[in-house]
Design a protein around this motif. Sequence first.
Motif, mmCIF file in Angstrom:
data_model
loop_
_atom_site.group_PDB
_atom_site.id
_atom_site.type_symbol
_atom_site.label_atom_id
_atom_site.label_comp_id
_atom_site.label_asym_id
_atom_site.label_seq_id
_atom_site.Cartn_x
_atom_site.Cartn_y
_atom_site.Cartn_z
ATOM 1 N N VAL A 167 -10.667 -1.655 -68.430
ATOM 2 C CA VAL A 167 -9.786 -2.071 -69.518
ATOM 3 C C VAL A 167 -10.404 -1.691 -70.858
ATOM 4 C CG1 VAL A 167 -8.888 -4.098 -70.717
ATOM 5 C CG2 VAL A 167 -8.674 -3.923 -68.245
ATOM 6 N N VAL A 170 -10.364 2.045 -71.446
ATOM 7 C CA VAL A 170 -9.044 2.553 -71.842
ATOM 8 C C VAL A 170 -8.788 2.239 -73.313
ATOM 9 C CG1 VAL A 170 -6.564 2.360 -71.457
ATOM 10 C CG2 VAL A 170 -8.103 2.421 -69.513
ATOM 11 N N ILE A 171 -9.176 1.038 -73.744
ATOM 12 C CA ILE A 171 -9.016 0.687 -75.159
ATOM 13 C C ILE A 171 -9.762 1.698 -76.026
ATOM 14 C CG2 ILE A 171 -9.682 -0.988 -76.926
ATOM 15 C CD1 ILE A 171 -9.025 -3.195 -75.014
ATOM 16 N N ALA A 174 -7.858 4.971 -76.075
ATOM 17 C CA ALA A 174 -6.623 4.890 -76.865
ATOM 18 C C ALA A 174 -6.943 4.885 -78.358
ATOM 19 C CB ALA A 174 -5.834 3.641 -76.485
ATOM 20 N N LEU A 178 -5.621 7.509 -81.179
ATOM 21 C CA LEU A 178 -4.895 7.070 -82.378
ATOM 22 C C LEU A 178 -5.558 7.591 -83.650
ATOM 23 C CD1 LEU A 178 -3.866 3.440 -81.427
ATOM 24 C CD2 LEU A 178 -2.357 5.364 -81.926
ATOM 25 N N PHE A 193 0.687 7.751 -90.013
ATOM 26 C CA PHE A 193 -0.353 6.744 -90.248
ATOM 27 C C PHE A 193 -1.322 7.141 -91.361
ATOM 28 C CE2 PHE A 193 0.834 6.548 -85.736
ATOM 29 C CZ PHE A 193 1.451 5.320 -85.762
ATOM 30 N N LEU A 429 -18.618 -6.028 -78.677
ATOM 31 C CA LEU A 429 -17.634 -6.414 -77.666
ATOM 32 C C LEU A 429 -17.879 -5.693 -76.345
ATOM 33 C CD1 LEU A 429 -14.433 -6.384 -79.880
ATOM 34 C CD2 LEU A 429 -15.573 -8.383 -78.930
ATOM 35 N N VAL B 20 -14.806 -12.370 -79.114
ATOM 36 C CA VAL B 20 -14.003 -11.627 -78.143
ATOM 37 C C VAL B 20 -12.520 -11.853 -78.420
ATOM 38 C CG1 VAL B 20 -13.419 -11.423 -75.701
ATOM 39 C CG2 VAL B 20 -15.799 -11.660 -76.386
ATOM 40 N N GLY B 23 -11.492 -9.880 -81.327
ATOM 41 C CA GLY B 23 -11.381 -8.481 -80.931
ATOM 42 C C GLY B 23 -10.076 -8.203 -80.207
ATOM 43 N N PHE B 27 -7.027 -5.735 -81.477
ATOM 44 C CA PHE B 27 -6.497 -4.580 -80.741
ATOM 45 C C PHE B 27 -5.004 -4.734 -80.510
ATOM 46 C CE2 PHE B 27 -10.997 -4.177 -79.170
ATOM 47 C CZ PHE B 27 -11.262 -3.053 -79.915
ATOM 48 N N VAL B 30 -3.218 -4.004 -83.796
ATOM 49 C CA VAL B 30 -3.166 -2.567 -84.072
ATOM 50 C C VAL B 30 -2.111 -1.914 -83.175
ATOM 51 C CG1 VAL B 30 -4.447 -0.387 -83.925
ATOM 52 C CG2 VAL B 30 -5.550 -2.401 -84.863
ATOM 53 N N TYR B 33 1.333 -2.691 -84.452
ATOM 54 C CA TYR B 33 1.561 -1.922 -85.677
ATOM 55 C C TYR B 33 1.909 -0.469 -85.345
ATOM 56 C CZ TYR B 33 0.567 0.620 -89.958
ATOM 57 O OH TYR B 33 0.665 1.453 -91.040
ATOM 58 N N VAL B 34 1.160 0.104 -84.406
ATOM 59 C CA VAL B 34 1.399 1.500 -84.019
ATOM 60 C C VAL B 34 2.766 1.640 -83.351
ATOM 61 C CG1 VAL B 34 0.627 3.351 -82.489
ATOM 62 C CG2 VAL B 34 -1.035 2.084 -83.833
ATOM 63 N N MET B 58 0.443 5.380 -76.926
ATOM 64 C CA MET B 58 -0.894 4.829 -77.150
ATOM 65 C C MET B 58 -0.836 3.381 -77.613
ATOM 66 S SD MET B 58 -3.012 6.813 -76.147
ATOM 67 C CE MET B 58 -1.967 7.698 -75.027
ATOM 68 N N GLY B 59 0.133 3.081 -78.499
ATOM 69 C CA GLY B 59 0.312 1.699 -78.952
ATOM 70 C C GLY B 59 0.603 0.796 -77.765
ATOM 71 N N VAL B 61 -0.208 1.314 -74.644
ATOM 72 C CA VAL B 61 -1.430 1.181 -73.840
ATOM 73 C C VAL B 61 -2.354 0.133 -74.456
ATOM 74 C CG1 VAL B 61 -3.568 2.375 -73.208
ATOM 75 C CG2 VAL B 61 -1.385 3.504 -72.866
ATOM 76 N N LEU B 62 -2.490 0.200 -75.779
ATOM 77 C CA LEU B 62 -3.394 -0.721 -76.476
ATOM 78 C C LEU B 62 -2.950 -2.172 -76.273
ATOM 79 C CD1 LEU B 62 -5.895 0.074 -77.930
ATOM 80 C CD2 LEU B 62 -4.653 0.063 -80.091
ATOM 81 N N MET B 65 -3.513 -3.246 -72.640
ATOM 82 C CA MET B 65 -4.924 -3.465 -72.327
ATOM 83 C C MET B 65 -5.438 -4.751 -72.965
ATOM 84 S SD MET B 65 -5.946 -1.329 -70.237
ATOM 85 C CE MET B 65 -4.492 -0.633 -69.481
ATOM 86 N N ALA B 66 -4.949 -5.045 -74.186
ATOM 87 C CA ALA B 66 -5.374 -6.281 -74.841
ATOM 88 C C ALA B 66 -4.946 -7.483 -74.000
ATOM 89 C CB ALA B 66 -4.786 -6.352 -76.251
ATOM 90 N N LEU B 68 -4.295 -7.509 -70.724
ATOM 91 C CA LEU B 68 -5.104 -7.506 -69.491
ATOM 92 C C LEU B 68 -6.497 -8.077 -69.735
ATOM 93 C CD1 LEU B 68 -4.626 -4.178 -67.517
ATOM 94 C CD2 LEU B 68 -4.677 -6.492 -66.607
ATOM 95 N N TRP B 69 -7.066 -7.670 -70.851
ATOM 96 C CA TRP B 69 -8.417 -8.118 -71.184
ATOM 97 C C TRP B 69 -8.424 -9.635 -71.372
ATOM 98 C CZ3 TRP B 69 -11.527 -6.242 -76.109
ATOM 99 C CH2 TRP B 69 -12.851 -6.696 -75.997
#
Lengths: 500, 167
Positions: A167, A170-171, A174, A178, A193, A429, B20, B23, B27, B30, B33-34, B58-59, B61-62, B65-66, B68-69
């Motif tokens: 995970v 992948v972050i 990504a 970006l 952007f 992190l 954490v 963080g 993510f 972001v 936003y994307v 990508m947004g 995915v981010l 993943m956030a 999932l994390w």
Amino acid sequence: MDTLNELMGGFAAAMTWQNLLFAFLGCLLGTIIGVLPGIGPVAGVALLIPLTMNLDATGAIIMLCAIFYGTAYGGTITSVLLNTPGEAASAITTIDGYAMTKVGKAGAALTIAAVGSFVGGTIATIGLVAAAKPLGELGLLVGPPEFFALMVVGISLLVALAGKSMVKAVISGALGLLIAMVGIDPVAGAPRFTFGMDRLLDGVSFVAVIVGVFGLSELLSHRKETATPTVHAPNMRALLPTGKEWRRSAPAMARGTGIGFGLGLIPGMTGSVSSLLAYGAEKKFSRHRSQLGKGAIEGVAGPETANNAHANAALIPLFTLGIPASPTIAVLMGAFLQQGLTPGPTLFTEHSEIAWAIIASLFIGNLLLLVLNVPLVGLWTSILRVPSTILTPLILLFMVIGAYTINFSVFDVFVMIGFGLLGLALRHLDIPLAPMVLTLVLGPLMERSLRESLEISQGDFGIFTSRPISAVLIGLGILIVFSPLLKFRKPKALNEDPET
Amino acid sequence: MTTESLITKPESAIRVAPSVLVGIGAFAAVGVYVLVGSVELNLWTSLGPGPGLFPFAMGAVLVAMAVLWLVQELRRPSETAEGVDRGLVVAVVLSLTILAALMDLLGFQLSMFLFLMYHLRLRGRRSWVSSLITALAGSVGAFYAFNYGLNVTLPVSAFPLLNMIGL
């Protein structure tokens, strides 16, 4: 024999005094970066890119390649003499290398490491020569969909292999993509952007980003200033290994070359994995395995050879397919792109002289490093005596100059500071940095090939599965990403990989 | 590790480290936003994929993943890395920022000299002699070395007075 002729032409081009000087300087700087514990190969190569921008393409790339594999030599010196690896890839060498230092055999360990590195590096370069033509021709059959699929495989391997948590990997990937997208979009020309800043229309400078994320954040994450260690350079007579040590090293070097060369070809594998596995191989197969850990020469010869064979073999996918196999190679690829050279199959058709001159310089550089390394051990150890209170400000000085000179603008210095803080946060992190570098460099190429493919197929995603090569590659990528679900165990060495 | 994960029960959710959580939140933010930004950029045009398509992916995915994390953290909080040396971070980042802000005004040599003196003499506690020599080499020395050796020009001062004396 065609290849041989072109290689000879390459040697002729690489042997001009300027290019020899660049190779020499690169080896020197690479070794210094390798010796200094505070700065790794990724940031080191990135830092020196701006300095080479005014050189001609051949000279610049020759120098940067020499820096790249020079670090692999340099990292050994601190591992053996100080028990602290200068680079992650030589971490495993500390075990037997430092044990040898304690019994007064540091010189022999260093010489064997240098010779092993030379052997591994040279054999891997011969592999590059042999693979260049056939792989390059294969690569020419690759269209946008296949190219995209190839990059997907490369990135998914890196993500799957990096660190403990997929995970987080992948972050990281990504984020890199970006950051790469900031600026004018490559197909339609729309600004993306940029937050209304004209400065960002050309995108964020990748040198500033990498120097920040890898270099500055590394300095920022240092905890206590440690006392300068006392190092003694071994004297010249002690540098020569005994005949017995040579005989014991030879098989270890052979195994190391095989392991390093094989793994170097796989994207996502770092040099650390090669040296760890090479050490493991010694533990299993060496005739003196009982002495490993107590100062056995095999424990130095195997990993160090593997490390350098890996570094040079990793150039094969870059030169022939345009796929960077590791973060440092990704930075090197960025340097190619800045010089207007696109690594990959077209490199051999469009810039054949440059490509062969660089390959020839790899042989020369490996020889230079062998000659430089051993007799100059005294010089390298004196660098280590410079206290960190002087070294840290000087490294900061180079980071500022490096970031400034990309566009001759202070803006990039601010970018570097910002990404230094981001890097610090990511380290805190426990997010691996390697996938980010790779996607940062590959991002624009990946997006272009994706969009070109979809334009060919008029928007049909089926193009990726209807063409056989790309279908196989995409399938492979999916398999890699979902491998944890299938309970494929990764080798334990990968979890301990300090580079990711 | 494994024994710990067996012992930890759902109430361990509170043990997720604040850094954490910040963080993960960052993510996710972001990512959102994307996502919004890329929809505005056009996901699809009559010619095929538009400039927003790739960032949109990508947004997504981010954000995914956030989430999932976060789930992983709630199940089994990860141990956080050791803290950083805050004094060092503040000193380096602040001094770099000031250096970058002043470089075009004071010129490379003077601003870098001050920067190096701060780190060598004040923070590093080097002797005056050693600090001065190193700082001069790193500022004036580097300026001329880069200018004449590598053809790389570093900025000179915007003030005519400083400019006149070669800074």
